[in-house]
Motif scaffolding. Sequence first.
Motif, short mmCIF file in Angstrom:
data_model
loop_
_atom_site.label_atom_id
_atom_site.label_comp_id
_atom_site.label_asym_id
_atom_site.label_seq_id
_atom_site.Cartn_x
_atom_site.Cartn_y
_atom_site.Cartn_z
N LEU A 272 0.84 -1.19 0.00
CA LEU A 272 0.00 0.00 0.00
C LEU A 272 0.88 1.24 0.00
CD1 LEU A 272 -2.76 -1.03 2.54
CD2 LEU A 272 -3.22 -0.10 0.25
N THR A 273 0.51 2.22 -0.79
CA THR A 273 1.23 3.48 -0.82
C THR A 273 0.23 4.60 -1.14
OG1 THR A 273 3.15 4.63 -1.78
CG2 THR A 273 1.89 3.20 -3.25
N THR A 274 0.71 5.72 -1.59
CA THR A 274 -0.15 6.85 -1.94
C THR A 274 0.34 7.46 -3.25
OG1 THR A 274 1.22 8.47 -0.76
CG2 THR A 274 -0.55 7.40 0.49
N THR A 275 -0.48 8.35 -3.80
CA THR A 275 -0.02 9.12 -4.94
C THR A 275 1.07 10.10 -4.49
OG1 THR A 275 -1.95 10.54 -4.52
CG2 THR A 275 -2.10 8.98 -6.36
N GLN A 276 1.89 10.51 -5.46
CA GLN A 276 3.00 11.43 -5.19
C GLN A 276 2.83 12.64 -6.08
OE1 GLN A 276 5.74 12.86 -6.66
NE2 GLN A 276 7.58 12.49 -5.44
N HIS A 277 2.91 13.85 -5.52
CA HIS A 277 2.58 15.06 -6.28
C HIS A 277 3.79 15.92 -6.63
CE1 HIS A 277 -1.59 14.77 -4.15
NE2 HIS A 277 -1.50 13.97 -5.18
N ASP A 278 4.96 15.62 -6.07
CA ASP A 278 6.11 16.52 -6.22
C ASP A 278 7.06 16.12 -7.35
OD1 ASP A 278 5.20 18.01 -4.04
OD2 ASP A 278 6.23 16.68 -2.64
N GLY A 279 6.99 14.87 -7.80
CA GLY A 279 7.85 14.43 -8.89
C GLY A 279 9.27 14.16 -8.48
N ALA A 280 10.16 14.17 -9.46
CA ALA A 280 11.57 13.84 -9.24
C ALA A 280 12.29 15.01 -8.57
CB ALA A 280 12.24 13.50 -10.57
N ARG A 281 13.37 14.69 -7.86
CA ARG A 281 14.10 15.74 -7.13
C ARG A 281 15.54 15.33 -6.90
NH1 ARG A 281 9.73 14.03 -2.72
NH2 ARG A 281 10.72 12.14 -1.92
N THR A 282 16.41 16.32 -6.82
CA THR A 282 17.80 16.06 -6.45
C THR A 282 17.84 15.79 -4.95
OG1 THR A 282 18.19 18.42 -6.19
CG2 THR A 282 18.75 17.43 -8.32
N ARG A 283 18.94 15.15 -4.51
CA ARG A 283 19.03 14.79 -3.09
C ARG A 283 20.27 15.43 -2.46
NH1 ARG A 283 18.61 8.57 -2.08
NH2 ARG A 283 20.43 8.53 -3.42
#
Length: 283
Positions: A272-283
């Motif tokens: 189980l998880t959720t939708t993600q709204h922020d997209g890809a990102r540097t770390r």
Amino acid sequence: MDGSAEAPAAGTVLNALATGRGAAFAIDRYVSATVELGGSDVTGSVAGEPDADTRLVERCVELVCETYGDGERGGHVETESEISMAAGLKSSSAAANATVLATLDALGEADAVSREDAALLGVQAARDVGVTVTGAYDDASASMLGGLTVTDNERDVLLARDDPTWDVLVWTPDEQAFSADADAARCARIAPLAEHVEELALAGRYGLAMTINGFAFCGALGFSSDPLVEAMPAVDGASLSGTGPSYVAVGERAALENLQESWETRPGTTFLTTTQHDGARTR
């Protein structure tokens, strides 16, 4: 010159194999990439998968350096994934996005390049190495931008983007299904259904769209529709994800927890998880 980034996996609303138009939504599971630039050749590796095909991520490094670099030619990229490869959860698009952003990060250009342009570099790399039939801009855009995207993959055009908030259930059987091996000619036979799914998606009726997509592509690609029947009518939508073998369902968490009890009786992995709204990102 080092860089790192991560990009989310995604589930399917509309498979683009039938018409060249697709839709996908990002989920809160990730592929990460670390890039070290230097030397004359590009090499790649996948954590825990010594025999994995790394041509896609290597080509991503090459393309970014060719487009935004200052003479850089070589380097090494290592990816690590929270999802299975060749499972229909857009691991290739997520790996490409993470690698593109990590390479831009190493070059100091991550903030100067739009996320749309960064996603298109990964799409071009996928086409260059032959790991996609459609270019997978639907998958790449959902992973890079977050939320849900509808795209024209033949023209690499973003048609719509939205931020539905769902809990998400995923079941991944113990098998793999590579997108490049899918029977595109057979999928083209269900184009009228795919066009209807596109209309529903553009109208914001995502759950019904993905459910029709699921039944249509289970038939076209030879997967069982039983998991979809079990999901109805308790969830908002359920579908075969990509070219399989994973299935995804979205809706209220309590309904998905009940469905999970059914899906997890089969061999494989459920989560189980959720939708993600922020997209890809540097770390």
